[in-house]
Design a protein around this motif. Structure first.
Motif, PDB file in Angstrom:
ATOM      1  N   UNK A  10       0.834  -1.210   0.000  1.00 14.75           N
ATOM      2  CA  UNK A  10       0.000   0.000   0.000  1.00 14.75           C
ATOM      3  C   UNK A  10       0.867   1.257   0.000  1.00 14.75           C
ATOM      4  N   UNK A  11       0.667   2.168  -0.970  1.00 13.75           N
ATOM      5  CA  UNK A  11       1.548   3.337  -1.076  1.00 13.75           C
ATOM      6  C   UNK A  11       1.231   4.473  -0.116  1.00 13.75           C
ATOM      7  N   UNK A  12       0.082   4.407   0.584  1.00 18.96           N
ATOM      8  CA  UNK A  12      -0.338   5.530   1.407  1.00 18.96           C
ATOM      9  C   UNK A  12      -0.727   5.158   2.835  1.00 18.96           C
ATOM     10  N   UNK A  13      -0.917   3.909   3.128  1.00 16.79           N
ATOM     11  CA  UNK A  13      -1.532   3.514   4.399  1.00 16.79           C
ATOM     12  C   UNK A  13      -0.685   3.889   5.606  1.00 16.79           C
ATOM     13  N   UNK A  14      -1.315   4.438   6.658  1.00 11.91           N
ATOM     14  CA  UNK A  14      -0.617   4.544   7.938  1.00 11.91           C
ATOM     15  C   UNK A  14      -0.478   3.144   8.527  1.00 11.91           C
ATOM     16  N   UNK A  15       0.635   2.891   9.195  1.00 13.87           N
ATOM     17  CA  UNK A  15       0.870   1.604   9.854  1.00 13.87           C
ATOM     18  C   UNK A  15       0.718   0.439   8.861  1.00 13.87           C
ATOM     19  N   UNK A  16       1.353   0.589   7.719  1.00 16.06           N
ATOM     20  CA  UNK A  16       1.288  -0.467   6.703  1.00 16.06           C
ATOM     21  C   UNK A  16       1.907  -1.759   7.221  1.00 16.06           C
ATOM     22  N   UNK A  17       2.943  -1.625   8.044  1.00 21.66           N
ATOM     23  CA  UNK A  17       3.471  -2.762   8.810  1.00 21.66           C
ATOM     24  C   UNK A  17       3.379  -2.349  10.272  1.00 21.66           C
ATOM     25  N   UNK A  18       2.605  -3.122  11.031  1.00 20.42           N
ATOM     26  CA  UNK A  18       2.241  -2.670  12.374  1.00 20.42           C
ATOM     27  C   UNK A  18       2.366  -3.810  13.371  1.00 20.42           C
ATOM     28  N   UNK A  19       2.995  -3.517  14.517  1.00 21.00           N
ATOM     29  CA  UNK A  19       3.094  -4.487  15.591  1.00 21.00           C
ATOM     30  C   UNK A  19       2.611  -3.898  16.890  1.00 21.00           C
ATOM     31  N   UNK A  20       1.963  -4.720  17.715  1.00 21.50           N
ATOM     32  CA  UNK A  20       1.494  -4.233  19.014  1.00 21.50           C
ATOM     33  C   UNK A  20       1.605  -5.337  20.055  1.00 21.50           C
ATOM     34  N   UNK A  21       1.363  -4.960  21.298  1.00 26.66           N
ATOM     35  CA  UNK A  21       1.434  -5.844  22.456  1.00 26.66           C
ATOM     36  C   UNK A  21       2.851  -6.402  22.571  1.00 26.66           C
ATOM     37  N   UNK A  22       3.023  -7.742  22.491  1.00 31.20           N
ATOM     38  CA  UNK A  22       4.356  -8.342  22.605  1.00 31.20           C
ATOM     39  C   UNK A  22       4.804  -8.984  21.296  1.00 31.20           C
TER      40      UNK A  22
END
Length: 418
Positions: A156-168
């Motif tokens: 995706x050329x525009x997405x926020x948090x195109x690669x996103x990690x959370x928690x652990x």
């Protein structure tokens, strides 16, 4: 006739009138002071402008270095233009003390490196009156492309948090690169205790979170490496709304219309070949196991998304030949937006091949390691989301497997070597 004759000034008064002598002496004394001061100014300015030329050469080289793959595809002139454009832009607005500014670029080492040279003539400000001629200033920079193959690519050329990690959650890609094409300021983002370790991390926009190594920002996009891969043929339905509940079953290739569900502890193996899941989901849950060895799965139509439940066992190996060679899962490029693919299995040791989801998001939501036993795993998706205690392991031991790797996933990352 009378003449008026002035008498000469007395000798003692002539000796006392030294005002003109003092002015001459002061002028002569100031000349070296002015010269030294002028030299300090001009040589200082030459140092400043040499640094500006070096910064311009560095910028042109590093930007062109990021595009060296274009030169390796026969587009050397494009790389040269990029080098010149960025170097020239870095010198925009430079003082009029520089003349004859020139930028040159050349490719080296069989298009594996780019060299940028910047020259300009400095016009002295102060020492011109002392005969100092305009001085040639020069700077060079060489950028080399060397890096890691991409094993996680968010398209995706525009997405926020195109690669996103959370928690652990973790992404572990020690010998390969994680790359997001998005230009968003948070294109790669992690929060909480989530972290990412990779050979290289590259964002088309910005990054935020815990990463090793320090990510590279403002990276050029990596083109979809599978954009030209045709999908497998979609034939007539061989099963409709197929459910395998309990027991052991070996399924045959073909079109599973309405989807496929494996549940209630079933143990299902897909025979080698191409499987089309059309107009419905692929779901594995209820303590079931799902194994492929040389099978590729094509998802097409409304609701054609996959979910591997938490208490399942998943072992997938892609085909080595045929239209799905190297591909574990292939999402139709015309799939409806908003469909989500989910890996929730706490026992998914093998995913040998490439997961290709160009239209939608992959969620990895487990409490265990995923794909650790695979020689390699590649994910190309619209966006990638990891959460809970997931450790998404992306190995890159390509030589140890006969499963082919898609081309176009080794763009390289440039660094200055001047």
């Amino acid at each position: 006739m009378a003449f008026l004759v002035r008498s000469p000034r007395p000798p003692h008064k002539l000796l006392r009138d030294r005002r003109g002598n003092v002015a001459v002496f002061l002028s002569l004394a100031l000349l070296p002071i002015i010269g030294f001061g002028g030299a300090a100014i001009d040589f200082g300015m030459m140092g400043v402008y040499r640094a500006k030329l070096q910064a311009a050469a560095d910028r042109g080289a590093i930007q062109a270095g990021r595009e060296l793959r274009l030169a390796q595809m026969g587009k050397a002139s494009v790389v040269a233009t990029i080098a010149k454009t960025y170097a020239a832009a870095a010198l925009a607005g430079t003082s009029k003390l520089l003349e004859n500014v020139a930028v040159e670029s050349s490719l080296l080492n069989n298009n594996a490196a780019v060299k940028v040279s910047v020259t300009a003539t400095y016009k002295p400000m102060m020492l011109r009156s002392f005969g100092l001629q305009p001085t040639l200033l020069a700077a060079t920079a060489t950028a080399t492309s060397a890096g890691f193959p991409v094993c996680a690519l968010a398209l995706d050329p525009k997405a926020p948090r195109a690669i996103y990690g959370e928690t652990q959650a973790q992404i572990s890609a020690q010998f390969c690169a994680v790359h997001a094409n998005s230009k968003d300021k948070d294109a790669i983002y992690s929060q909480g205790s989530a972290r990412m370790t990779a050979g290289a991390i590259c964002s088309g926009g910005g990054v935020k979170g815990k990463f090793t190594p320090t990510p590279i920002s403002d990276c050029p996009p990596v083109s979809d490496p599978l954009a030209s891969r045709p999908p497998p043929a979609v034939g007539p339905c061989i099963r409709v709304n197929e459910v395998v509940s309990g027991g052991t079953a070996t399924l045959s290739p073909g079109n599973y219309c309405g989807g496929l569900k494996v549940t209630n502890g079933a143990r299902v193996t897909l025979s080698p070949g191409e499987y089309v899941i059309s107009g419905g989901p692929l779901t594995v849950d209820g303590g079931s196991s799902f194994t492929t060895n040389g099978a590729g799965i094509y998802l097409t139509g409304v609701a054609a998304a996959f979910t591997f439940g938490q208490d399942t066992t998943i072992n997938l190996t892609a085909p080595t030949s045929g239209p799905m060679a190297g591909l574990l899962i292939y999402e139709d490029r015309n799939a409806p937006a908003g469909q989500v693919h989910r890996i929730r299995s706490d026992n998914a040791p093998t995913m040998l091949g490439t997961i290709y989801l160009p239209k939608n998001q992959l969620y990895v939501e487990t409490n265990k390691e995923v794909s650790k036993a695979s020689a390699f795993t590649i994910i190309v998706a619209n966006s990638i989301f990891v959460t809970k205690a997931t450790n998404l392991v992306l190995n890159s031991d390509y030589r140890s497997s006969s499963v082919p790797v898609p081309g176009g996933l080794n763009p390289g990352y440039s660094y200055l070597s001047h």
